[in-house]
Design an enzyme around this catalytic site. Structure first.
Site, PDB file in Angstrom:
ATOM      1  N   ASP A  35       0.844  -1.207   0.000  1.00 35.24           N
ATOM      2  CA  ASP A  35       0.000   0.000   0.000  1.00 35.24           C
ATOM      3  C   ASP A  35       0.872   1.248   0.000  1.00 35.24           C
ATOM      4  O   ASP A  35       2.012   1.206   0.440  1.00 35.24           O
ATOM      5  CB  ASP A  35      -0.856   0.025   1.275  1.00 35.24           C
ATOM      6  CG  ASP A  35      -2.192  -0.656   1.057  1.00 35.24           C
ATOM      7  OD1 ASP A  35      -2.458  -1.084  -0.069  1.00 35.24           O
ATOM      8  OD2 ASP A  35      -2.952  -0.743   2.031  1.00 35.24           O
ATOM      9  N   LYS A  56      -3.951   2.899  -2.674  1.00 32.17           N
ATOM     10  CA  LYS A  56      -5.315   3.392  -2.919  1.00 32.17           C
ATOM     11  C   LYS A  56      -5.635   4.532  -1.949  1.00 32.17           C
ATOM     12  O   LYS A  56      -6.457   4.386  -1.043  1.00 32.17           O
ATOM     13  CB  LYS A  56      -6.349   2.284  -2.845  1.00 32.17           C
ATOM     14  CG  LYS A  56      -6.230   1.398  -1.640  1.00 32.17           C
ATOM     15  CD  LYS A  56      -6.773  -0.007  -1.781  1.00 32.17           C
ATOM     16  CE  LYS A  56      -8.003  -0.244  -2.563  1.00 32.17           C
ATOM     17  NZ  LYS A  56      -9.235   0.382  -2.207  1.00 32.17           N
ATOM     18  N   MET A 168      -8.234   9.810   9.098  1.00 30.62           N
ATOM     19  CA  MET A 168      -8.794  10.331   7.840  1.00 30.62           C
ATOM     20  C   MET A 168      -9.673  11.551   8.083  1.00 30.62           C
ATOM     21  O   MET A 168     -10.729  11.710   7.469  1.00 30.62           O
ATOM     22  CB  MET A 168      -9.603   9.231   7.122  1.00 30.62           C
ATOM     23  CG  MET A 168      -8.710   8.122   6.593  1.00 30.62           C
ATOM     24  SD  MET A 168      -9.611   6.742   5.879  1.00 30.62           S
ATOM     25  CE  MET A 168      -9.671   5.610   7.252  1.00 30.62           C
TER      26      MET A 168
HETATM   27  N1  SAH Z   1      -4.310   0.807   8.886  1.00 30.91           N
HETATM   28  C1  SAH Z   1      -3.799   2.141   9.150  1.00 30.91           C
HETATM   29  C2  SAH Z   1      -4.830   3.213   8.880  1.00 30.91           C
HETATM   30  C3  SAH Z   1      -5.180   3.352   7.421  1.00 30.91           C
HETATM   31  S1  SAH Z   1      -6.367   4.579   7.146  1.00 30.91           S
HETATM   32  C4  SAH Z   1      -3.299   2.201  10.595  1.00 30.91           C
HETATM   33  O1  SAH Z   1      -3.565   1.282  11.382  1.00 30.91           O
HETATM   34  O2  SAH Z   1      -2.598   3.161  10.929  1.00 30.91           O
HETATM   35  C5  SAH Z   1      -5.347   5.916   6.615  1.00 30.91           C
HETATM   36  C6  SAH Z   1      -5.292   6.977   7.681  1.00 30.91           C
HETATM   37  O3  SAH Z   1      -4.423   6.559   8.739  1.00 30.91           O
HETATM   38  C7  SAH Z   1      -4.703   8.301   7.219  1.00 30.91           C
HETATM   39  O4  SAH Z   1      -5.665   9.096   6.563  1.00 30.91           O
HETATM   40  C8  SAH Z   1      -4.293   8.906   8.539  1.00 30.91           C
HETATM   41  O5  SAH Z   1      -5.396   9.398   9.250  1.00 30.91           O
HETATM   42  C9  SAH Z   1      -3.772   7.674   9.284  1.00 30.91           C
HETATM   43  N2  SAH Z   1      -2.324   7.504   9.126  1.00 30.91           N
HETATM   44  C10 SAH Z   1      -1.681   6.488   8.541  1.00 30.91           C
HETATM   45  N3  SAH Z   1      -0.351   6.622   8.644  1.00 30.91           N
HETATM   46  C11 SAH Z   1      -0.155   7.773   9.326  1.00 30.91           C
HETATM   47  C12 SAH Z   1       1.001   8.457   9.784  1.00 30.91           C
HETATM   48  N4  SAH Z   1       2.227   7.992   9.578  1.00 30.91           N
HETATM   49  N5  SAH Z   1       0.822   9.610  10.469  1.00 30.91           N
HETATM   50  C13 SAH Z   1      -0.405  10.091  10.728  1.00 30.91           C
HETATM   51  N6  SAH Z   1      -1.526   9.482  10.325  1.00 30.91           N
HETATM   52  C14 SAH Z   1      -1.397   8.336   9.639  1.00 30.91           C
END
Ligand code: SAH
Length: 252
Positions: A35, A56, A168
């Site tokens: 991803d 995505k 998000m």
């Molecule tokens: N599975 C992921 C979340 C995916 S949804 C998890 O457990 O972290 C995608 C959202 O995750 C982004 O829009 C943001 O809100 C958050 N996100 C993912 N990586 C991030 C990061 N390094 N710093 C801040 N927010 C992050």
């Protein structure tokens, strides 16, 4: 090494936050579907695997979910060991559950590997304890983004007494603010907005519920970012001295 699909959490970005199990899965992988929120630096653990990017990001051109399903199935049916690498944890807003169910229904062996989710990592990197004795008795992880436009029970969230961690949410700050204020959460509730948590270019903006949208605009906050909303997010500013003192009172 047998044909199966590992659904692996790559953590929030810092390669050192990868689990040992994720590293083992990557070593075994012959095909890796990655991803776009994953730090590509961790591919050093699978130097011989075939790597396919299937990012995505919301609002951008993306690989259709059905195509990703078919790709995993095709390779595993060729007898290959497949790793599906997802940012954070595969089962926190990561479709890990959906993909596991689909693959198992096709008779494919699936193994899920936890990753450190962005909300937990972001808070920790900014010195925020998401639960704190006497201050916050719980954490609620929510996404502001839904596919079907169904709405959250904002009033229940506002009154839950738990720290809220919102994923998000960057494009929906006004909506989040208005809903939580209407639900009864105090306007001066501390908020931390953390962009690119755990990466060298991590940035952090402290604000309050009432001001977070304007502050985020001034700060030019960009996705990926998480919001931490609750008294624990105020722990390191002047108002926050009270938060820590309050918690320390409970330490006997
Ligand atoms: N599975 C992921 C979340 C995916 S949804 C998890 O457990 O972290 C995608 C959202 O995750 C982004 O829009 C943001 O809100 C958050 N996100 C993912 N990586 C991030 C990061 N390094 N710093 C801040 N927010 C992050």
């Amino acid at each position: 090494m047998s044909a199966k699909v590992w659904l692996v959490g790559a953590g929030p970005g810092d390669p050192e936050l990868l689990t040992l199990k994720a590293v083992r899965a990557l070593h075994e992988a012959q095909v890796v579907l990655i991803d776009d929120l994953v730090n590509f630096a961790i591919l050093e653990h699978c130097p011989t695997a075939r790597v396919i990017a299937v990012g995505k990001r919301g609002g951008c051109r993306s690989t259709p979910q059905a195509f990703i399903h078919r790709l995993m199935l095709r390779y595993v049916r060729q007898g290959k060991c497949v790793v599906r690498l997802k940012g954070g944890d595969p089962c926190i807003f990561g479709r890990g559950g959906e993909e596991a169910e689909w693959l198992r229904a096709k008779g494919v062996e699936v193994e899920l590997v936890n990753g450190i989710t962005a909300g937990l990592a972001g808070a920790t990197q900014c010195g925020i304890s998401l639960t704190l004795r006497g201050v916050s008795r719980g954490v609620t992880l929510v996404t502001a983004h839904t596919q079907d436009d169904s709405s959250l029970n904002w009033q229940a969230l506002a009154q839950s007494g738990t720290t809220l961690v919102v994923y998000m949410g960057v494009a929906k700050l006004s909506e989040i603010r208005d809903n939580l204020l209407a639900g009864g959460l105090a306007a001066n509730t501390p908020v931390a907005m953390i962009e690119n948590a755990s990466l060298p270019h991590q940035r952090e903006c402290r604000s309050t519920l009432a001001d977070m949208q304007l502050d985020a605009v001034a700060f030019e906050l960009k996705s990926p970012a998480i919001l931490v909303i609750g008294e624990v997010a105020g722990g390191y500013n002047s108002a926050g001295a009270d938060v820590l003192a309050n918690s320390l009172k409970h330490c006997g």
